[in-house]
Design an enzyme around this catalytic site. Structure first.
Site, PDB file in Angstrom:
ATOM      1  N   CYS A  43       0.906  -0.942  -0.123  1.00  0.00           N
ATOM      2  CA  CYS A  43      -0.213   0.133  -0.374  1.00  0.00           C
ATOM      3  C   CYS A  43       1.072   1.441  -0.034  1.00  0.00           C
ATOM      4  O   CYS A  43       1.633   1.597   0.976  1.00  0.00           O
ATOM      5  CB  CYS A  43      -0.869  -0.101   1.132  1.00  0.00           C
ATOM      6  SG  CYS A  43      -2.195   1.460   1.004  1.00  0.00           S
ATOM      7  N   CYS A  51      -0.169   4.136   2.071  1.00  0.00           N
ATOM      8  CA  CYS A  51      -0.201   3.399   3.558  1.00  0.00           C
ATOM      9  C   CYS A  51       0.768   3.613   4.021  1.00  0.00           C
ATOM     10  O   CYS A  51       2.049   4.632   5.247  1.00  0.00           O
ATOM     11  CB  CYS A  51      -0.413   2.255   4.184  1.00  0.00           C
ATOM     12  SG  CYS A  51      -2.188   1.997   3.305  1.00  0.00           S
ATOM     13  N   ASP A  52       1.737   3.754   3.628  1.00  0.00           N
ATOM     14  CA  ASP A  52       3.430   3.429   3.637  1.00  0.00           C
ATOM     15  C   ASP A  52       4.406   4.613   3.038  1.00  0.00           C
ATOM     16  O   ASP A  52       5.523   4.359   3.414  1.00  0.00           O
ATOM     17  CB  ASP A  52       3.894   1.963   3.398  1.00  0.00           C
ATOM     18  CG  ASP A  52       2.957   1.189   4.724  1.00  0.00           C
ATOM     19  OD1 ASP A  52       2.649   1.945   5.929  1.00  0.00           O
ATOM     20  OD2 ASP A  52       3.185  -0.441   4.270  1.00  0.00           O
TER      21      ASP A  52
END
Length: 316
Positions: A132, A135-136
């Site tokens: 992701c 997300c990261d």
């Protein structure tokens, strides 16, 4: 007989459980093989509202579960081996043949990222290997990153990651990409993106317990090399966890459950779907939680509009 059974314990399922429990609906939550969903594999979550310093993924999910339990939600460990949605009450079969009946069902079984199935991949998820970018990506500021994939998702994630990374290398097993022309053009025009096509990923390489690169094999020469990188993003697609439904609910070609626009209602009255199992676009914890709230409210309204029947009299 259960009023509402929730399948899945990711952000969507647990949010639905919180809302239904507070409404005295006594939901029963069935935990699958991975309680907590994909966030269990995430080390630190910094984009979930309310946590100024971030929070570990497993801790966030544990907090949500405790909140649901506080209001009276019940949890049962197991996974669904069969489900009959042809008539109410709906029948749900768990492993070992245990059977439940429910007036309404909320499906929040999520989606699973497709993985490469190479050595070093699974054990380094959340430790330099990610599925992701949104997300990261922030954790890889000014670092070199590899994106594996050749479709639109890979091009989109690679372009997004250039906001943070010093360099993004796209690794794809073929010389031609599957991505649409416009997505390819955007990626090729990005000065931070370089290419390693016709390369087969073989192994995630680590050094001092940190991801340091990806070992690949050149299809043309059969030579093996290590592409140095601080992070590896797998972008070869997702699969919704809906196969257990056996075609009883309307889905798209991939398997994402279709819902009526603006609701979580499926084509079967009393069956709701929320979270990543019906969302192929956003796939974020906060959007999943939002649809979990919607599913709880949709389930409550559905049950309030139904005639009160003692279904137990008709059970065998």
């Amino acid at each position: 007989m259960e009023k509402v059974v929730i399948l899945g314990t990711g952000p969507a399922g647990l949010t639905a459980a919180i809302y239904l429990a507070r409404a005295n609906m006594n939901p029963l939550v069935i935990e699958g093989a991975e309680p907590g969903g994909q966030l269990i594999l995430t080390t630190e979550v910094e984009n979930y509202p309310g946590y100024t310093d971030g929070i570990l993924g497993p801790e966030l999910m544990d907090n949500m579960r405790k909140q649901a339990e506080r209001f009276g939600a019940q949890f049962r460990r197991g996974w669904v081996t069969g489900i009959d949605l042809r008539k109410r009450p709906f029948k749900i079969t768990l492993q070992k043949g245990d059977e439940l009946t429910a007036e309404a069902v909320i499906i929040s079984t999520g989606a699973s990222a497709k993985m490469l199935d190479i050595p070093g991949e699974s054990e380094n998820l959340g430790k330099g290997v990610s599925t992701c970018a949104t997300c990261d990506g922030f954790f890889f500021r000014n670092k070199k990153i590899i994106v594996v994939g050749g479709g639109d998702s890979a091009m989109e994630e690679a372009s997004f990651l250039t906001r943070f990374a010093s360099e993004v290398v796209i690794v794809h097993r073929r010389s031609e990409l599957r991505a649409s022309k416009i997505m390819q053009e955007r990626a090729r025009q990005n000065a931070k993106i370089t290419w390693a096509l016709d390369r087969i990923p073989l192994r995630v390489v680590t050094k001092d317990d940190k991801v340091s690169g990806l070992k690949v094999r050149n299809n043309d020469t059969a030579e093996e090399e290590v592409i140095q990188a601080d992070g590896i993003f797998i972008a070869i697609g997702h699969l919704p966890n809906s196969s257990f439904l056996n075609g009883q609910i309307e889905t798209d070609a991939i398997g994402y459950i279709k819902v009526n626009p603006g609701t979580t209602e499926t084509n079967i009255p009393g069956v709701l779907a929320c979270g990543d199992v019906q969302d192929s676009k956003y796939r974020q914890a906060v959007t999943a939680a939002g649809t979990g709230c919607m599913a709880a409210l949709d389930a409550e309204r559905f049950l309030e509009g139904q005639e009160i029947v003692d279904w137990s009299q008709s059970l065998p």
